[in-house]
Design an enzyme around this catalytic site. Structure first.
Site, PDB file in Angstrom:
ATOM      1  N   ASN A  13      54.534 -18.379  -3.445  1.00 15.85           N
ATOM      2  CA  ASN A  13      54.901 -17.837  -4.747  1.00 15.85           C
ATOM      3  C   ASN A  13      53.623 -17.343  -5.415  1.00 15.85           C
ATOM      4  OD1 ASN A  13      55.707 -17.349  -7.356  1.00 15.85           O
ATOM      5  ND2 ASN A  13      56.215 -19.487  -7.843  1.00 15.85           N
ATOM      6  N   LYS A  15      53.308 -15.742  -8.124  1.00 15.78           N
ATOM      7  CA  LYS A  15      53.390 -15.732  -9.590  1.00 15.78           C
ATOM      8  C   LYS A  15      52.887 -14.389 -10.126  1.00 15.78           C
ATOM      9  CE  LYS A  15      53.230 -20.684  -9.451  1.00 15.78           C
ATOM     10  NZ  LYS A  15      52.915 -21.944 -10.116  1.00 15.78           N
ATOM     11  N   HIS A 105      62.698 -21.413 -11.220  1.00 16.66           N
ATOM     12  CA  HIS A 105      61.337 -21.973 -11.231  1.00 16.66           C
ATOM     13  C   HIS A 105      61.057 -22.601 -12.594  1.00 16.66           C
ATOM     14  CE1 HIS A 105      57.007 -22.339 -11.127  1.00 16.66           C
ATOM     15  NE2 HIS A 105      57.114 -22.285  -9.804  1.00 16.66           N
ATOM     16  N   GLU A 107      58.533 -22.621 -14.427  1.00 14.34           N
ATOM     17  CA  GLU A 107      57.826 -21.785 -15.409  1.00 14.34           C
ATOM     18  C   GLU A 107      58.805 -20.868 -16.130  1.00 14.34           C
ATOM     19  OE1 GLU A 107      54.805 -20.340 -12.747  1.00 14.34           O
ATOM     20  OE2 GLU A 107      53.865 -22.327 -12.763  1.00 14.34           O
ATOM     21  N   GLU A 183      60.225 -29.404  -6.932  1.00 14.34           N
ATOM     22  CA  GLU A 183      58.905 -29.160  -7.514  1.00 14.34           C
ATOM     23  C   GLU A 183      58.754 -29.968  -8.795  1.00 14.34           C
ATOM     24  OE1 GLU A 183      57.178 -25.162  -6.107  1.00 14.34           O
ATOM     25  OE2 GLU A 183      58.341 -24.779  -7.898  1.00 14.34           O
ATOM     26  N   GLY A 189      50.495 -26.577 -10.299  1.00 11.52           N
ATOM     27  CA  GLY A 189      49.260 -25.992 -10.809  1.00 11.52           C
ATOM     28  C   GLY A 189      48.284 -26.998 -11.383  1.00 11.52           C
ATOM     29  N   SER A 229      51.158 -28.104  -6.161  1.00 11.13           N
ATOM     30  CA  SER A 229      49.773 -28.338  -5.703  1.00 11.13           C
ATOM     31  C   SER A 229      49.692 -28.587  -4.203  1.00 11.13           C
ATOM     32  CB  SER A 229      49.129 -29.488  -6.499  1.00 11.13           C
ATOM     33  OG  SER A 229      49.018 -29.138  -7.863  1.00 11.13           O
TER      34      SER A 229
HETATM   35  P1  PGA Z   1      51.254 -24.671  -7.222  1.00  9.24           P
HETATM   36  O1  PGA Z   1      52.618 -23.956  -7.638  1.00  9.24           O
HETATM   37  O2  PGA Z   1      51.235 -24.767  -5.723  1.00  9.24           O
HETATM   38  O3  PGA Z   1      50.170 -23.768  -7.745  1.00  9.24           O
HETATM   39  O4  PGA Z   1      51.241 -26.022  -7.869  1.00  9.24           O
HETATM   40  C1  PGA Z   1      53.810 -24.226  -6.958  1.00  9.24           C
HETATM   41  C2  PGA Z   1      54.921 -23.453  -7.563  1.00  9.24           C
HETATM   42  O5  PGA Z   1      54.923 -23.243  -8.777  1.00  9.24           O
HETATM   43  O6  PGA Z   1      55.850 -23.003  -6.860  1.00  9.24           O
END
Ligand code: PGA
Length: 285
Positions: A13, A15, A105, A107, A183, A189, A229
């Protein structure tokens, strides 16, 4: 009976990173460094980079020795297929650009106030356009600290799939129609990943919720990924859990070295599953 094997999936992803000019090169580099048999690779760049990534991964130089290429996915779709929704992108518009999409997601739940009901509608819109869906679920840190992680995720799964027809979401010959990414929000992140055992516990809870929703083959048909992460340093912890089928990778998916390590480790699990299936077949009377 021999159950079909769940695929091993590594989805990146990206983003809100990369311009169309950068995305093709990055996809080509990642593709060339992740040519591992048995792993379904999906790259999810920003909408404006889908065409560049699609073109970059269309050649044989990114294919694994077994011929598997890289699939391209979107990061979201609108819940309607067309209409007066300024700035939005529908699943129908992704024809020829993407074959997968992420929905739900955290976010987007946070920034766009997406609800489980709305995410469920996105899932149905995506499926009506033939897209394979990665549905994201996961608890906040306060939920985990209060001991409600499982109940929160259970509610999200039920809420997002309330209007779905389980019979229409199983795997087809080319892959899963529905994949679920667990997740935990506190791990995204932050550099702080969940433990493999916690992810496995949640995978069990998600499959139990699916079974009670009528997904008769949830155990065989619906891959569950861990996300939050994920890196080449911690992927092993997740891939050693038999209930975890891969990873949804954010930050590390922009780094070819990291993706090389993550996909290589996922490939070991894929090999192990293939060997297990072959020996079960041999033992069959
Ligand atoms: P990250 O994000 O690996 O940077 O923690 C994962 C995600 O949001 O799908």
């Amino acid at each position: 009976m021999i159950h079909p094997m769940r695929p091993v999936i590594v989805a990146g992803n990206w983003k809100m990173h990369t311009t169309p000019a950068e995305a093709g090169d990055l996809a080509r580099t990642i593709g060339a460094r992740t040519r591992v048999d048995g792993v379904t690779r999906v790259l999810c760049p920003p909408f404006v980079c889908l065409a560049a990534v699609g073109a970059a991964v269309s050649g044989p130089e990114v294919a694994a020795p077994d011929g598997t290429g890289i699939a391209v996915g979107a990061q979201d779709v609108h819940h309607e297929l067309a209409g007066a929704y300024t700035g939005s992108t529908s699943a129908a518009m992704l024809a020829g650009l993407a074959t997968w999409t992420i929905v739900g997601h955290s976010e987007r739940r946070r920034d766009d106030c997406e609800t489980d009901e709305q995410i469920g509608r996105k899932l149905l819109a995506a499926r009506s356009a033939g897209l394979r869906v990665i549905l994201c679920v996961g608890e906040q840190l306060a939920d985990r600290d209060a001991g409600r992680a499982v109940s929160v995720v259970d509610r999200q799964v039920r809420g997002c799939l309330a209007a779905a027809d389980p019979g229409a979401l199983g795997a087809d010959a080319d892959g899963p129609r529905l994949t679920i990414a667990y997740e935990p929000v506190w791990a995204i992140g932050t550099g702080r990943n969940a433990r493999g055992a916690d992810a496995a516990e949640m995978a069990g809870a998600i499959r139990a919720a699916l079974a009670s929703l009528g997904f008769a083959n949830a155990g065989e048909d619906i891959p569950i990924l861990y996300g939050g992460s994920v890196s080449s340093a911690n992927i092993d912890e997740f891939m050693t859990e038999p209930s975890i089928d891969g990873a949804l990778v954010g930050g590390a998916s922009l780094k070819p070295d990291e993706m090389a390590g993550i996909v290589a480790r996922a490939g070991l699990t894929a090999q192990g599953r293939a060997a297990g299936l072959a020996s079960r077949r041999k033992r069959r009377p």
